[in-house]
Design a protein around this motif. Structure first.
Motif, PDB file in Angstrom:
ATOM      1  N   PRO A  57      -1.429  23.089   9.059  1.00 24.53           N
ATOM      2  CA  PRO A  57      -0.183  22.549   8.291  1.00 24.53           C
ATOM      3  C   PRO A  57       0.683  24.287   9.018  1.00 24.53           C
ATOM      4  CG  PRO A  57      -0.885  22.931   6.247  1.00 24.53           C
ATOM      5  CD  PRO A  57      -1.972  22.134   7.108  1.00 24.53           C
ATOM      6  N   THR A  58       0.578  24.166   9.978  1.00 24.98           N
ATOM      7  CA  THR A  58       0.883  25.052  11.062  1.00 24.98           C
ATOM      8  C   THR A  58       2.503  25.219  10.496  1.00 24.98           C
ATOM      9  OG1 THR A  58       1.098  24.587  12.916  1.00 24.98           O
ATOM     10  CG2 THR A  58      -0.561  24.998  12.676  1.00 24.98           C
ATOM     11  N   LEU A  59       3.224  26.321  11.473  1.00 24.39           N
ATOM     12  CA  LEU A  59       4.976  26.793  11.151  1.00 24.39           C
ATOM     13  C   LEU A  59       5.430  25.048  11.756  1.00 24.39           C
ATOM     14  CD1 LEU A  59       5.842  30.278  11.254  1.00 24.39           C
ATOM     15  CD2 LEU A  59       5.451  28.965   9.236  1.00 24.39           C
ATOM     16  N   SER A  60       4.889  25.459  12.713  1.00 20.54           N
ATOM     17  CA  SER A  60       5.583  23.962  13.955  1.00 20.54           C
ATOM     18  C   SER A  60       5.117  22.505  13.371  1.00 20.54           C
ATOM     19  CB  SER A  60       4.391  24.083  15.316  1.00 20.54           C
ATOM     20  OG  SER A  60       4.570  25.141  15.971  1.00 20.54           O
TER      21      SER A  60
ATOM     22  N   ARG B 151       5.385  21.998   9.838  1.00 21.04           N
ATOM     23  CA  ARG B 151       6.486  22.409   8.916  1.00 21.04           C
ATOM     24  C   ARG B 151       7.455  22.075   9.261  1.00 21.04           C
ATOM     25  NH1 ARG B 151       3.631  24.548   4.493  1.00 21.04           N
ATOM     26  NH2 ARG B 151       1.301  24.717   4.418  1.00 21.04           N
ATOM     27  N   ALA B 152       7.909  22.879  10.806  1.00 21.56           N
ATOM     28  CA  ALA B 152       9.336  22.411  11.077  1.00 21.56           C
ATOM     29  C   ALA B 152       9.363  20.933  11.330  1.00 21.56           C
ATOM     30  CB  ALA B 152       9.339  23.447  12.335  1.00 21.56           C
ATOM     31  N   LEU B 153       7.904  20.603  11.769  1.00 19.14           N
ATOM     32  CA  LEU B 153       8.429  18.890  12.008  1.00 19.14           C
ATOM     33  C   LEU B 153       8.600  18.196  10.933  1.00 19.14           C
ATOM     34  CD1 LEU B 153       5.479  17.488  14.997  1.00 19.14           C
ATOM     35  CD2 LEU B 153       7.989  18.136  15.069  1.00 19.14           C
ATOM     36  N   LYS B 154       7.682  18.728  10.319  1.00 17.37           N
ATOM     37  CA  LYS B 154       8.357  17.608   9.061  1.00 17.37           C
ATOM     38  C   LYS B 154       9.485  17.974   8.069  1.00 17.37           C
ATOM     39  CE  LYS B 154       8.101  18.459   3.506  1.00 17.37           C
ATOM     40  NZ  LYS B 154       7.542  18.923   2.759  1.00 17.37           N
ATOM     41  N   GLU B 155      10.613  19.300   8.575  1.00 17.01           N
ATOM     42  CA  GLU B 155      12.051  19.592   7.768  1.00 17.01           C
ATOM     43  C   GLU B 155      12.615  18.593   8.605  1.00 17.01           C
ATOM     44  OE1 GLU B 155      14.327  22.981   7.323  1.00 17.01           O
ATOM     45  OE2 GLU B 155      12.122  24.039   6.853  1.00 17.01           O
ATOM     46  N   ARG B 156      12.270  18.840  10.215  1.00 16.09           N
ATOM     47  CA  ARG B 156      13.797  17.795  10.808  1.00 16.09           C
ATOM     48  C   ARG B 156      13.091  16.110  10.895  1.00 16.09           C
ATOM     49  NH1 ARG B 156      11.073  18.858  16.895  1.00 16.09           N
ATOM     50  NH2 ARG B 156      12.914  17.722  17.078  1.00 16.09           N
ATOM     51  N   GLY B 157      12.193  16.445   9.644  1.00 17.02           N
ATOM     52  CA  GLY B 157      12.027  14.375   9.720  1.00 17.02           C
ATOM     53  C   GLY B 157      10.616  14.082  10.012  1.00 17.02           C
TER      54      GLY B 157
ATOM     55  N   GLU C  32     -10.906  17.081   7.556  1.00 14.62           N
ATOM     56  CA  GLU C  32     -11.472  18.649   5.792  1.00 14.62           C
ATOM     57  C   GLU C  32     -10.423  18.554   5.608  1.00 14.62           C
ATOM     58  OE1 GLU C  32     -14.469  20.401   9.253  1.00 14.62           O
ATOM     59  OE2 GLU C  32     -13.125  18.049   9.355  1.00 14.62           O
ATOM     60  N   ASN C  33      -9.429  19.108   6.782  1.00 17.09           N
ATOM     61  CA  ASN C  33      -8.021  19.683   6.551  1.00 17.09           C
ATOM     62  C   ASN C  33      -7.213  18.545   5.060  1.00 17.09           C
ATOM     63  OD1 ASN C  33      -8.864  22.014   7.117  1.00 17.09           O
ATOM     64  ND2 ASN C  33      -7.977  22.182   8.496  1.00 17.09           N
ATOM     65  N   GLN C  34      -7.288  17.422   5.480  1.00 22.30           N
ATOM     66  CA  GLN C  34      -6.189  16.808   4.896  1.00 22.30           C
ATOM     67  C   GLN C  34      -6.064  17.146   3.495  1.00 22.30           C
ATOM     68  OE1 GLN C  34      -5.301  13.989   6.215  1.00 22.30           O
ATOM     69  NE2 GLN C  34      -3.383  13.835   4.578  1.00 22.30           N
ATOM     70  N   ASN C  35      -6.826  17.492   2.653  1.00 24.51           N
ATOM     71  CA  ASN C  35      -5.806  18.212   1.688  1.00 24.51           C
ATOM     72  C   ASN C  35      -4.790  19.109   1.731  1.00 24.51           C
ATOM     73  OD1 ASN C  35      -7.933  20.506   2.077  1.00 24.51           O
ATOM     74  ND2 ASN C  35      -7.446  21.365  -0.082  1.00 24.51           N
ATOM     75  N   LEU C  36      -4.857  20.441   2.793  1.00 27.38           N
ATOM     76  CA  LEU C  36      -3.382  21.629   2.712  1.00 27.38           C
ATOM     77  C   LEU C  36      -2.609  19.967   3.558  1.00 27.38           C
ATOM     78  CD1 LEU C  36      -5.455  23.403   5.473  1.00 27.38           C
ATOM     79  CD2 LEU C  36      -5.247  23.543   2.675  1.00 27.38           C
ATOM     80  N   PHE C  37      -2.871  18.841   4.340  1.00 23.99           N
ATOM     81  CA  PHE C  37      -1.277  18.233   4.400  1.00 23.99           C
ATOM     82  C   PHE C  37      -1.012  17.582   3.341  1.00 23.99           C
ATOM     83  CE2 PHE C  37      -4.040  18.297   8.765  1.00 23.99           C
ATOM     84  CZ  PHE C  37      -3.301  18.666   9.493  1.00 23.99           C
ATOM     85  N   ASP C  38      -1.987  16.775   2.811  1.00 26.36           N
ATOM     86  CA  ASP C  38      -1.297  16.515   1.511  1.00 26.36           C
ATOM     87  C   ASP C  38      -0.602  17.856   0.772  1.00 26.36           C
ATOM     88  OD1 ASP C  38      -2.240  14.335   1.660  1.00 26.36           O
ATOM     89  OD2 ASP C  38      -4.463  14.476   0.679  1.00 26.36           O
ATOM     90  N   GLU C  39      -0.850  18.712  -0.087  1.00 23.08           N
ATOM     91  CA  GLU C  39      -0.408  19.919  -0.500  1.00 23.08           C
ATOM     92  C   GLU C  39       1.224  20.312   0.249  1.00 23.08           C
ATOM     93  OE1 GLU C  39      -3.633  23.272  -0.778  1.00 23.08           O
ATOM     94  OE2 GLU C  39      -4.971  21.562  -2.081  1.00 23.08           O
ATOM     95  N   ALA C  40       0.912  20.389   1.282  1.00 18.70           N
ATOM     96  CA  ALA C  40       2.049  20.666   2.303  1.00 18.70           C
ATOM     97  C   ALA C  40       3.191  19.486   2.210  1.00 18.70           C
ATOM     98  CB  ALA C  40       2.274  21.028   4.144  1.00 18.70           C
ATOM     99  N   GLU C  41       2.767  18.251   1.330  1.00 21.23           N
ATOM    100  CA  GLU C  41       3.226  17.183   1.719  1.00 21.23           C
ATOM    101  C   GLU C  41       4.032  16.900   2.938  1.00 21.23           C
ATOM    102  OE1 GLU C  41       6.582  17.683  -0.789  1.00 21.23           O
ATOM    103  OE2 GLU C  41       5.728  17.098  -2.650  1.00 21.23           O
ATOM    104  N   ILE C  42       2.817  16.948   4.152  1.00 18.71           N
ATOM    105  CA  ILE C  42       3.441  16.633   5.474  1.00 18.71           C
ATOM    106  C   ILE C  42       2.678  14.641   5.907  1.00 18.71           C
ATOM    107  CG2 ILE C  42       2.507  17.066   7.901  1.00 18.71           C
ATOM    108  CD1 ILE C  42       4.307  19.577   6.546  1.00 18.71           C
ATOM    109  N   PRO C  43       3.868  13.894   5.678  1.00 21.23           N
ATOM    110  CA  PRO C  43       3.130  12.978   6.504  1.00 21.23           C
ATOM    111  C   PRO C  43       2.113  12.309   7.348  1.00 21.23           C
ATOM    112  CG  PRO C  43       5.230  13.236   6.993  1.00 21.23           C
ATOM    113  CD  PRO C  43       5.009  14.293   6.288  1.00 21.23           C
ATOM    114  N   VAL C  44       1.047  12.056   7.588  1.00 20.62           N
ATOM    115  CA  VAL C  44      -0.310  12.141   8.034  1.00 20.62           C
ATOM    116  C   VAL C  44      -0.378  10.494   8.254  1.00 20.62           C
ATOM    117  CG1 VAL C  44      -2.920  12.050   8.602  1.00 20.62           C
ATOM    118  CG2 VAL C  44      -1.552  13.776   7.805  1.00 20.62           C
TER     119      VAL C  44
END
Length: 315
Positions: free
Chosen positions: A11-14, A16-22, A33-45
């Motif tokens: 979940p890089t800044l780029s 995270r910015a995509l997430k904020e843009r919807g 193996e980084n799926q938990n990082l996306f889950d913690e950041a609530e990034i839809p995958v």
């Protein structure tokens, strides 16, 4: 063309910015193996990297140098085409590609590798002169930005650094334009918005200063600008792009300073600005057109890209 989705490993800044843009594009995880990082950041995958590969006709691989070569194995396994960024080694691709200089060589090829930002802009300028009067040799000096905006890994510096000659840009130019003898020196500078290249060209046919200005002005991916109008350097052009309302302050064209165009005997000299974050975007689209055989000829392919991106509309 349709952008099917984008992939990243964290979940890089780029991202995270995509997430904020919807999340305007479907997002895929390139490192399970980084799926938990996306889950913690609530990034839809939307899926894994392999899911993205299976969904596309061609991949644009903008990963760090060396990673693209590893990804190539996946693209081959899925029978997909790919375009690799300029930092990969030449042998990763079937063709070292530039839209204006060797478009036809990329038509129908499975793997293309783009030139770096500096080489992309340099070849535009040299190819422009070469097609008009021929070019015997080129000597360049690159005043290179040390990092992209936001990159801290280069450190905070107050120094210039010279690389051994010849610079890879000169070598790469000769790879794509083998009839031109080129060499160059590169100097790293502690700035982030754009490179500046001084170009010294020995043409085959004699040419006037006015001819050179006319040649450069006629190229849709080159902006002729004047110091007298306020374009004093790289920062002026970046600010101008922002004031134009260009997303991210991007500018697809390189700029050539009219006051920098001079003759020394038969030789031509001028300076160009390379907006490193955006300059290769048109050539990426050219590469898609060539690899997917959408257009067979250089003039047709680059013209459609220019029209799509609105390049040259300001002229």
């Amino acid at each position: 063309m349709e952008l099917v989705g984008v992939a990243d490993i964290a979940p890089t800044l780029s991202v995270r910015a995509l997430k904020e843009r919807g999340m305007p594009y479907a997002f895929f995880s390139a490192l399970p193996e980084n799926q938990n990082l996306f889950d913690e950041a609530e990034i839809p995958v939307s899926g894994m990297f392999a899911d993205l590969i299976s969904s596309v006709d061609i991949m644009l691989d903008a990963t760090s140098a060396g990673i693209g070569a590893k990804n190539k194995v996946l693209y081959e396994r899925h029978g997909k085409r790919a375009v690799f960024q300029g930092g990969e080694k030449d042998d990763v691709a079937d063709v070292f590609f530039h839209g204006y200089a060797n478009y036809e060589k990329g038509v129908g090829k499975q793997f293309l590798k783009l030139t770096s930002c500096n080489t992309t802009g340099l070849i535009r300028a040299v190819d422009c002169i070469d097609r008009e009067v021929g070019v015997e040799k080129v000597a360049i000096t690159i005043i290179r930005r040390v990092a992209d905006p936001g990159d801290y890994h280069r450190g905070l510096t107050n120094a210039l650094e010279v690389e051994p000659a010849p610079s890879h840009q000169a070598v790469d130019l000769m790879t794509i334009m083998p009839h031109v003898n080129a060499t160059g020196i590169l100097v790293h500078t502690p700035v982030t918005h754009g490179h500046i290249i001084t170009v010294l060209i020995t043409p085959i046919k004699s040419v006037s200063r006015e001819d050179v200005i006319s040649f450069l002005r006629g190229h849709l991916r080159i902006r002729m600008v004047k110091i007298a109008d306020g374009f004093r350097g790289n920062a002026s052009l970046f600010r101008y792009a922002r004031d134009l309302g260009n997303p991210r302050g991007d500018m697809y064209e390189i700029a050539a300073w009219e006051e920098s165009v001079v003759l020394s005997g038969k030789d031509i000299m001028f300076a160009i600005n390379i907006p490193q974050e955006a300059v290769v975007t048109p050539e990426n689209i050219d590469a898609i057109r060539a690899a997917c055989s959408m257009q067979q000829s250089r003039l047709d392919g680059v013209a459609r890209t220019n029209e799509y991106l609105g390049i040259g509309a300001w002229k």
